[in-house]
Structure formats: C-alpha cells, structure tokens
Design a protein around this motif. Structure first.
Motif, PDB file in Angstrom:
ATOM      1  N   SER A 232      -3.917   4.923 -10.592  1.00  9.97           N
ATOM      2  CA  SER A 232      -3.526   3.518 -10.485  1.00  9.97           C
ATOM      3  C   SER A 232      -2.073   3.338 -10.918  1.00  9.97           C
TER       4      SER A 232
ATOM      5  N   THR B 261       2.686   1.648  -3.453  1.00  5.39           N
ATOM      6  CA  THR B 261       1.809   2.001  -4.571  1.00  5.39           C
ATOM      7  C   THR B 261       1.214   3.398  -4.424  1.00  5.39           C
ATOM      8  N   GLU B 262       0.893   3.794  -3.205  1.00 10.96           N
ATOM      9  CA  GLU B 262       0.343   5.141  -3.015  1.00 10.96           C
ATOM     10  C   GLU B 262       1.363   6.212  -3.389  1.00 10.96           C
TER      11      GLU B 262
ATOM     12  N   LYS C 211      -2.799  -1.807  -8.793  1.00 12.20           N
ATOM     13  CA  LYS C 211      -3.290  -1.177  -7.570  1.00 12.20           C
ATOM     14  C   LYS C 211      -3.936   0.172  -7.921  1.00 12.20           C
ATOM     15  N   GLU C 212      -5.058   0.461  -7.289  1.00 14.07           N
ATOM     16  CA  GLU C 212      -5.776   1.706  -7.554  1.00 14.07           C
ATOM     17  C   GLU C 212      -6.179   2.402  -6.260  1.00 14.07           C
ATOM     18  N   ASN C 213      -6.278   3.715  -6.334  1.00 14.42           N
ATOM     19  CA  ASN C 213      -6.907   4.503  -5.275  1.00 14.42           C
ATOM     20  C   ASN C 213      -7.626   5.684  -5.929  1.00 14.42           C
ATOM     21  N   LYS C 214      -8.134   6.611  -5.150  1.00 15.54           N
ATOM     22  CA  LYS C 214      -8.925   7.715  -5.706  1.00 15.54           C
ATOM     23  C   LYS C 214      -8.092   8.648  -6.591  1.00 15.54           C
ATOM     24  N   ASN C 215      -6.758   8.557  -6.471  1.00 16.18           N
ATOM     25  CA  ASN C 215      -5.878   9.445  -7.248  1.00 16.18           C
ATOM     26  C   ASN C 215      -5.370   8.832  -8.552  1.00 16.18           C
TER      27      ASN C 215
ATOM     28  N   GLU D 171       1.108   8.848  -6.544  1.00 19.68           N
ATOM     29  CA  GLU D 171       1.314  10.285  -6.284  1.00 19.68           C
ATOM     30  C   GLU D 171       2.382  10.866  -7.208  1.00 19.68           C
TER      31      GLU D 171
ATOM     32  N   THR E 173       0.827  -1.211   0.000  1.00 21.03           N
ATOM     33  CA  THR E 173       0.000   0.000   0.000  1.00 21.03           C
ATOM     34  C   THR E 173       0.860   1.258   0.000  1.00 21.03           C
ATOM     35  N   THR E 174       1.871   1.284   0.854  1.00 23.56           N
ATOM     36  CA  THR E 174       2.758   2.453   0.940  1.00 23.56           C
ATOM     37  C   THR E 174       3.485   2.686  -0.375  1.00 23.56           C
TER      38      THR E 174
END
Length: 280
Positions: free
Chosen positions: A216, A186-187, A210-214, A191, A183-184
């Motif tokens: 992938s 990929t975030e 991996k995806e998040n609101k910002n 970014e 997680t760390t």
C-alpha cells in the motif's frame, strides 16, 4: 500577520501568465505560512500559453515571494511539468536553497515521498502534444468566461458555478482518465516501496490510501490554483489538504480585477468596445 510554521508545502498547477490563475489568492496563502520546504510541483509558470500582453503584477509578486522564501532559508524545489517543460533542459540545477528537478524523493521522518508532476502518465501529452496545447488554450478561455459569470452570480447573491468541473463529472472518459492516472502512479510507488506518491497535473486534489496485492501507499494530489485553490501541507507525519476559501473581495476590487481580465484579451475587448459604440 502571524505566519503558520509548516514542515512541507506542495503546490502545483498555478499557471502563472494565464487568465485562470488565482495569483492574488495564492499570494495571500504564501504570505500566511513559513515552510521549511516548499515544493512547486509543475505547471507553475504556463510557458505553453505565455503572452507578453498578460503577466499582471500579482503574478510577478508570486514569483518574488517564492524567491523570498529561498533567500530566507526555505528549501525550494521546482519540479517541472508539461506546461513548463522548457525548463527541463536546465534540470538538476541548484542555486543556494533553490533546486530545479524533474522528480524528487524526500525523506520525511523515516518515510519516503516520491514527488513528480504526473504528465509522464498522460498519453495526450506524450503522443499528441498539439492536442494537449489546443485543449490548454480552450480551457483558459473557458475559465475566463466562467470567472466573469461567477462575478455576475456573486453580484446577485448566487453561488459560483464551475463549468469545467461539471464537464469533467459528466464525461466518463475524464473520470476514467483520473482513475487510470491514480492507479498507475500508486502501483509504481508500491513497487518502488515509497510511503507517499505526490502528483499534480490533473487538477484533482486528493489524499487517499491505495492498496494492491503487493502492498500500500498514500496517494496525494495537490490540485491546482485555477479552480480548486488547494495545497498539501505536512507536519509530524500528518498530511492536510489546504483549501483556500477567502473570497471576500469588495465589489470595487471585483470589478477592476474582472475588467482587467476581460480587456487584456483582444477578442473580448473588441467585442466590448463594439457593443459600447453601437449603444451610443
């Protein structure tokens, strides 16, 4: 042997100089490929556990093979890890096709790959190094014992068994540590707008989106050459997780390889000779 042409190969966590290292298998793999770029993503030589009494010829041949790649035109990047952190004082040194770095960004057909070992995200390494080193020694002995047991299992026709994988799977903290690590990494990659983030360190080979609101990114981990015997290969915008699977040694080769491993350890050697003397 006909060599496979590969655009990029990433290997990590070889741990040359330890009992658990599968140098012979790695040498077979390296001899089968012709990469344009070879990335050694940390913990290649285990300086933490280096001992003068144990650095077999096969381990030295791996080093020679890597040098051979560089002299024949392959661009070789050595990314430092925690077990070879002593090399960080020489970071950013380049000699011909060989470069020593702490991290690396590669342009792969209009896409960016962010490559680093990953120990920077490990609290045990950053804040309690002596615990990490102690764990490393314990892990090496666990692997040595595990290899001996697997040798015995193969002799009676049974499948090999991994102690460390079983322990990791049963300990929730270890599973959470791996998840937090991914997680760390990929975030931060999302970014920084990297298309790929490539790590080693945790000995868990993986390729996953991996995806998040910002946004992938693609998370890749090259695994290791102690338990998993894996590497990452890249060709034409496609990643592949290579798994070494050739364990077809003769019984004689297995015996002498295991005997060398055991007798190179003073404690185990003394126990073996003690038991032999008692039986006489």
């Amino acid at each position: 042997m006909k060599k496979r042409k590969v655009k990029l190969v990433v290997i990590s966590d070889v741990h040359l100089g330890t009992f658990g290292c599968h140098a012979k298998e790695l040498l077979n793999y390296l001899s089968s490929i012709k990469p344009e770029i070879l990335v050694l993503n940390g913990d290649i030589i285990d300086i933490w556990q280096f001992r003068k009494s144990y650095f077999p010829k096969t381990h030295l041949k791996v080093v020679q093979k890597i040098i051979s790649f560089a002299t024949k035109g392959t661009k070789v990047y050595y990314i430092t890890g925690n077990h070879d952190e002593m090399l960080r004082k020489f970071s950013d040194i380049s000699m011909g096709n060989f470069a020593l770095q702490d991290k690396l960004v590669l342009e792969l057909e209009d896409e960016k790959a962010w490559i680093f070992h990953g120990d920077v995200f490990d609290a045990s390494v950053q804040h309690a190094k002596w615990i990490a080193k102690l764990g490393g020694f314990g892990y090496d002995y666990l692997i040595l014992i595990n290899r001996f047991i697997n040798w015995c299992l193969l002799k009676i026709g049974k499948e090999p068994y991994s102690f460390s994988k079983k322990i990791k799977a049963s300990v929730k903290k270890a599973v959470k540590h791996i998840s937090d690590f991914e997680t760390t990494a990929t975030e931060l990659a999302i970014e920084k707008r990297y298309d790929y983030v490539i790590c080693g360190h945790i000995h868990e080979p993986k390729i996953i989106r991996k995806e998040n609101k910002n946004g992938s990114t693609m998370y890749l981990n090259s695994g290791d050459w102690v338990e998993n015997l894996t590497a990452l290969e890249y060709n034409r915008k496609r990643w592949k997780l290579y798994r070494y699977s050739d364990y077809n040694y003769t019984e004689e080769e297995n015996f002498f390889e295991m005997e060398d491993l055991l007798l190179s350890n003073p404690l185990i050697a003394s126990l073996i000779f003690s038991s032999k003397n008692k039986s006489l």
